[in-house]
Design a protein around this motif. Structure first.
Motif, PDB file in Angstrom:
ATOM      1  N   VAL A 219       0.847  -1.208   0.000  1.00 23.41           N
ATOM      2  CA  VAL A 219       0.000   0.000   0.000  1.00 23.41           C
ATOM      3  C   VAL A 219       0.876   1.249   0.000  1.00 23.41           C
ATOM      4  CG1 VAL A 219      -1.700   1.334   1.302  1.00 23.41           C
ATOM      5  CG2 VAL A 219      -1.940  -1.154   1.128  1.00 23.41           C
ATOM      6  N   GLN A 220       1.890   1.272   0.867  1.00 27.34           N
ATOM      7  CA  GLN A 220       2.798   2.424   0.897  1.00 27.34           C
ATOM      8  C   GLN A 220       3.545   2.544  -0.415  1.00 27.34           C
ATOM      9  OE1 GLN A 220       5.074   3.161   4.482  1.00 27.34           O
ATOM     10  NE2 GLN A 220       6.859   3.860   3.323  1.00 27.34           N
ATOM     11  N   GLY A 221       3.926   1.404  -0.988  1.00 29.40           N
ATOM     12  CA  GLY A 221       4.623   1.428  -2.271  1.00 29.40           C
ATOM     13  C   GLY A 221       3.773   2.045  -3.368  1.00 29.40           C
ATOM     14  N   TRP A 222       2.475   1.716  -3.404  1.00 27.52           N
ATOM     15  CA  TRP A 222       1.578   2.304  -4.406  1.00 27.52           C
ATOM     16  C   TRP A 222       1.422   3.806  -4.194  1.00 27.52           C
ATOM     17  CZ3 TRP A 222       0.512   0.847  -8.961  1.00 27.52           C
ATOM     18  CH2 TRP A 222       0.399  -0.495  -9.297  1.00 27.52           C
ATOM     19  N   LEU A 223       1.349   4.234  -2.941  1.00 24.47           N
ATOM     20  CA  LEU A 223       1.232   5.674  -2.659  1.00 24.47           C
ATOM     21  C   LEU A 223       2.471   6.417  -3.154  1.00 24.47           C
ATOM     22  CD1 LEU A 223      -0.327   5.597   0.932  1.00 24.47           C
ATOM     23  CD2 LEU A 223      -1.466   6.236  -1.206  1.00 24.47           C
ATOM     24  N   VAL A 224       3.644   5.816  -2.923  1.00 24.38           N
ATOM     25  CA  VAL A 224       4.896   6.425  -3.394  1.00 24.38           C
ATOM     26  C   VAL A 224       4.907   6.486  -4.919  1.00 24.38           C
ATOM     27  CG1 VAL A 224       7.393   6.083  -3.585  1.00 24.38           C
ATOM     28  CG2 VAL A 224       6.267   5.780  -1.378  1.00 24.38           C
ATOM     29  N   ILE A 225       4.509   5.403  -5.572  1.00 25.60           N
ATOM     30  CA  ILE A 225       4.504   5.362  -7.035  1.00 25.60           C
ATOM     31  C   ILE A 225       3.535   6.390  -7.609  1.00 25.60           C
ATOM     32  CG2 ILE A 225       3.801   3.957  -9.024  1.00 25.60           C
ATOM     33  CD1 ILE A 225       4.990   1.552  -7.504  1.00 25.60           C
ATOM     34  N   LEU A 226       2.370   6.521  -6.995  1.00 24.11           N
ATOM     35  CA  LEU A 226       1.392   7.506  -7.478  1.00 24.11           C
ATOM     36  C   LEU A 226       1.934   8.922  -7.329  1.00 24.11           C
ATOM     37  CD1 LEU A 226      -1.971   5.995  -6.175  1.00 24.11           C
ATOM     38  CD2 LEU A 226      -1.193   6.178  -8.553  1.00 24.11           C
ATOM     39  N   TYR A 227       2.599   9.197  -6.199  1.00 21.33           N
ATOM     40  CA  TYR A 227       3.204  10.532  -6.026  1.00 21.33           C
ATOM     41  C   TYR A 227       4.274  10.773  -7.088  1.00 21.33           C
ATOM     42  CZ  TYR A 227       6.344  14.173  -4.553  1.00 21.33           C
ATOM     43  OH  TYR A 227       7.147  15.290  -4.566  1.00 21.33           O
ATOM     44  N   ILE A 228       5.180   9.793  -7.254  1.00 24.30           N
ATOM     45  CA  ILE A 228       6.272   9.942  -8.211  1.00 24.30           C
ATOM     46  C   ILE A 228       5.731  10.132  -9.630  1.00 24.30           C
ATOM     47  CG2 ILE A 228       8.177   8.717  -9.335  1.00 24.30           C
ATOM     48  CD1 ILE A 228       8.787   7.447  -6.607  1.00 24.30           C
ATOM     49  N   SER A 229       4.692   9.374  -9.972  1.00 24.67           N
ATOM     50  CA  SER A 229       4.139   9.441 -11.329  1.00 24.67           C
ATOM     51  C   SER A 229       3.424  10.759 -11.586  1.00 24.67           C
ATOM     52  CB  SER A 229       3.160   8.278 -11.557  1.00 24.67           C
ATOM     53  OG  SER A 229       3.784   7.037 -11.363  1.00 24.67           O
ATOM     54  N   LEU A 230       2.618  11.192 -10.631  1.00 27.00           N
ATOM     55  CA  LEU A 230       1.787  12.379 -10.847  1.00 27.00           C
ATOM     56  C   LEU A 230       2.537  13.690 -10.618  1.00 27.00           C
ATOM     57  CD1 LEU A 230      -1.547  11.184  -9.159  1.00 27.00           C
ATOM     58  CD2 LEU A 230      -1.003  11.278 -11.598  1.00 27.00           C
ATOM     59  N   CYS A 231       3.459  13.687  -9.648  1.00 29.34           N
ATOM     60  CA  CYS A 231       4.111  14.972  -9.299  1.00 29.34           C
ATOM     61  C   CYS A 231       5.438  15.190 -10.026  1.00 29.34           C
ATOM     62  CB  CYS A 231       4.245  15.087  -7.787  1.00 29.34           C
ATOM     63  SG  CYS A 231       2.646  15.223  -6.955  1.00 29.34           S
ATOM     64  N   PRO A 232       6.556  14.551  -9.606  1.00 28.94           N
ATOM     65  CA  PRO A 232       7.821  14.842 -10.310  1.00 28.94           C
ATOM     66  C   PRO A 232       7.846  14.411 -11.766  1.00 28.94           C
ATOM     67  CG  PRO A 232       8.122  13.086  -8.699  1.00 28.94           C
ATOM     68  CD  PRO A 232       6.763  13.643  -8.464  1.00 28.94           C
ATOM     69  N   SER A 233       7.065  13.387 -12.143  1.00 30.57           N
ATOM     70  CA  SER A 233       7.132  12.890 -13.519  1.00 30.57           C
ATOM     71  C   SER A 233       6.159  13.581 -14.456  1.00 30.57           C
ATOM     72  CB  SER A 233       6.846  11.378 -13.553  1.00 30.57           C
ATOM     73  OG  SER A 233       7.666  10.682 -12.672  1.00 30.57           O
ATOM     74  N   PHE A 234       4.968  13.915 -13.976  1.00 29.26           N
ATOM     75  CA  PHE A 234       3.901  14.421 -14.841  1.00 29.26           C
ATOM     76  C   PHE A 234       3.696  15.933 -14.664  1.00 29.26           C
ATOM     77  CE2 PHE A 234      -0.778  15.055 -15.500  1.00 29.26           C
ATOM     78  CZ  PHE A 234      -0.773  14.891 -16.872  1.00 29.26           C
ATOM     79  N   LEU A 235       3.193  16.344 -13.507  1.00 26.82           N
ATOM     80  CA  LEU A 235       2.892  17.767 -13.297  1.00 26.82           C
ATOM     81  C   LEU A 235       4.144  18.632 -13.380  1.00 26.82           C
ATOM     82  CD1 LEU A 235       0.277  17.634 -10.387  1.00 26.82           C
ATOM     83  CD2 LEU A 235      -0.142  18.207 -12.790  1.00 26.82           C
ATOM     84  N   ALA A 236       5.237  18.178 -12.754  1.00 29.02           N
ATOM     85  CA  ALA A 236       6.459  18.986 -12.746  1.00 29.02           C
ATOM     86  C   ALA A 236       6.978  19.214 -14.155  1.00 29.02           C
ATOM     87  CB  ALA A 236       7.538  18.307 -11.892  1.00 29.02           C
ATOM     88  N   GLN A 237       6.895  18.187 -15.013  1.00 29.46           N
ATOM     89  CA  GLN A 237       7.363  18.338 -16.389  1.00 29.46           C
ATOM     90  C   GLN A 237       6.510  19.370 -17.143  1.00 29.46           C
ATOM     91  OE1 GLN A 237      10.041  17.127 -17.694  1.00 29.46           O
ATOM     92  NE2 GLN A 237      10.630  15.554 -16.231  1.00 29.46           N
TER      93      GLN A 237
END
Length: 307
Positions: A219-237
């Protein structure tokens, strides 16, 4: 929506949010340890981003495909080193070093780019810029040696720090390659990069599986992946591309220097990591070196504009 429209017209706010999200990646990498393995993060991260970008940039992608197709090999190499390779090493490094170290070492990327531009493109490096490069590299050595000359002389470099340095070189190479990227809409180019990065990560995932080190997310791993995908990878770009569009690449690039600062603060506050004296010295050297090189370059451009 008025709020989103207002946000999208504020370059400084967009760029600060971008660097905050990039800095959060170092913290997220520490929170992922034990909950999801590095190559699973890379694969899921870029798979999610590719899916999102295919929805957002589909029209641009179709319209630009004829211009993109001849460059697929170079795009694949950029994605392999700048996205999959950098991220894979980044998350591997998290198993053997701290988020503070990762943030500071990531701050060396602008100076590695300057060095690469000199050797690859013959870009001039002035004495002041050279001094800035030396200060930044000295800061990197201070972190890698934990502030101990004895550690440096005996070459007992933390393996996590060594991986982070290789990752920084990978991303610097990707940055240099952007100079000759296909002249297509940025969102379409990013969509192809994300898709290729997800494919390139499959062999890395297979190696992790063969070594029996693959860990599917908790569960924690999915939360981390969702943050990484949506924030530094998607929105930040997207925010960064918009910031560059509004104020230009030279001014926008300076904001990247905030990453080691934000990463250090977030690691201390959120992870409870210790901030040693050598961290402060290294941070001062890295940021000071970048500031010297950037300030001189900025003044030189300003003087040319006046001439």
């Amino acid at each position: 929506m008025p709020i989103l429209t207002s946000l999208y017209s504020r370059p400084m706010l967009l760029l600060v949010l971008t660097t905050l999200m990039w800095s959060g990646n170092a913290v997220a990498s520490q929170l992922a340890v034990g909950h999801v393995s590095p190559m699973v993060i890379v694969f899921l991260r870029w798979g999610i981003v590719a899916a999102l970008m295919s929805l957002i940039a589909w029209r641009d992608l179709v319209a630009s495909w004829a211009d993109i197709r001849p460059h697929l090999i170079s795009i694949a190499l950029m994605a392999a080193f700048g996205f999959s390779g950098f991220n894979g090493l980044f998350y591997l490094a998290a198993h053997n070093t701290t988020a503070v170290n990762m943030g500071i070492l990531q701050g060396s990327i602008p100076m590695i780019v300057v060095i690469g531009a000199y050797f690859l493109f013959g870009a001039r490096v002035t004495l002041i810029q050279f001094i800035g490069i030396l200060l930044t590299l000295l800061g990197v050595f201070v972190v890698a040696s934990q502030g101990s000359l004895q550690v440096l002389l005996n070459m007992h470099i933390n393996p996590g720090d060594a991986l982070m340095l290789v990752a920084a070189v990978f991303y610097a190479g990707y940055t240099l390659a952007l100079r000759n990227r296909p002249k297509v809409p940025a969102l379409a180019f990013f969509a192809v990069m994300a898709f290729v990065a997800s494919l390139v990560s499959l062999p890395m995932l297979a190696v992790e599986y063969s070594q029996e080190t693959l860990v599917w997310p908790s569960v924690q791993g999915w939360l981390v992946i969702l943050y990484i995908s949506l924030c530094p990878s998607f929105l930040a770009q997207i925010f960064y591309m918009r910031g560059v569009e509004l104020i230009g690449p030279n001014r926008a690039g300076v904001f990247v220097n905030l990453v080691p600062v934000f990463a250090s603060v977030m690691a201390i506050v959120l992870l409870g990591e210790l901030f040693a004296f050598y961290h402060g010295a290294a941070l001062a050297l890295v940021l000071g070196g970048i500031w010297i090189a950037e300030k001189f370059a900025w003044e030189k451009r300003a003087n040319k504009a006046k001439a």
